[in-house]
Design a protein around this motif. Structure first.
Motif, PDB file in Angstrom:
ATOM      1  N   LYS A   1      32.012  46.929  19.424  1.00 41.93           N
ATOM      2  CA  LYS A   1      32.254  48.367  19.259  1.00 41.93           C
ATOM      3  C   LYS A   1      31.163  49.194  19.947  1.00 41.93           C
ATOM      4  O   LYS A   1      31.459  50.226  20.548  1.00 41.93           O
ATOM      5  N   ILE A   2      29.928  48.730  19.845  1.00 43.88           N
ATOM      6  CA  ILE A   2      28.840  49.474  20.486  1.00 43.88           C
ATOM      7  C   ILE A   2      28.992  49.437  22.001  1.00 43.88           C
ATOM      8  O   ILE A   2      28.769  50.447  22.677  1.00 43.88           O
TER       9      ILE A   2
ATOM     10  N   GLU B   1      31.800  49.183  23.615  1.00 41.56           N
ATOM     11  CA  GLU B   1      32.915  50.083  23.909  1.00 41.56           C
ATOM     12  C   GLU B   1      32.450  51.532  23.889  1.00 41.56           C
ATOM     13  O   GLU B   1      32.808  52.319  24.771  1.00 41.56           O
ATOM     14  N   TYR B   2      31.641  51.880  22.893  1.00 41.90           N
ATOM     15  CA  TYR B   2      31.128  53.240  22.777  1.00 41.90           C
ATOM     16  C   TYR B   2      30.264  53.598  23.982  1.00 41.90           C
ATOM     17  O   TYR B   2      30.408  54.675  24.572  1.00 41.90           O
TER      18      TYR B   2
ATOM     19  N   LYS C   1      32.429  54.095  27.048  1.00 43.18           N
ATOM     20  CA  LYS C   1      33.168  55.358  26.962  1.00 43.18           C
ATOM     21  C   LYS C   1      32.257  56.549  27.249  1.00 43.18           C
ATOM     22  O   LYS C   1      32.590  57.418  28.054  1.00 43.18           O
ATOM     23  N   ARG C   2      31.087  56.576  26.592  1.00 43.92           N
ATOM     24  CA  ARG C   2      30.141  57.685  26.804  1.00 43.92           C
ATOM     25  C   ARG C   2      29.616  57.705  28.233  1.00 43.92           C
ATOM     26  O   ARG C   2      29.410  58.773  28.804  1.00 43.92           O
TER      27      ARG C   2
END
Length: 95
Positions: A3-4, A6-7, A10-11
């Motif tokens: 998840k990190i 992915e974050y 994305k950012r």
């Protein structure tokens, strides 16, 4: 991908500033880990390691905490003092 991860991906796509700052901080952290691992492999305290490389203990602490953007010259001084070979390489960026 976590998840990190992915974050971060994305950012990074949304903000060039975020991507640049993330890359810089990742590099500092990688250097921090390498210097700390070297010191621990040598079985030295930060104070003794600092004496060996001719730097203040506070400098070693800042390097190991990732708070210092370490120059190639300082890394080379550490390498020479510890009888190590400093290697710098470029690697393709992975998505």
């Amino acid at each position: 991908m976590s998840k990190i991860d992915e974050y971060i991906a994305k950012r990074s796509k949304q903000s060039a500033d975020f991507a640049r700052e993330y890359k810089e901080e990742s590099q500092k952290l990688q250097v921090a880990v390498e210097v700390r691992n070297l010191r621990e492999e040598l079985g030295m305290s930060q104070r003794k390691f600092a004496e060996l490389v001719g730097k203040p203990q506070s400098t070693i602490a800042r390097i190991e905490s990732g708070k210092m953007n370490v120059s190639i010259n300082v890394l080379n001084e550490i390498a020479v003092a510890t009888n190590q070979k400093l290697t710098v390489r470029f690697e393709p960026v992975t998505a």
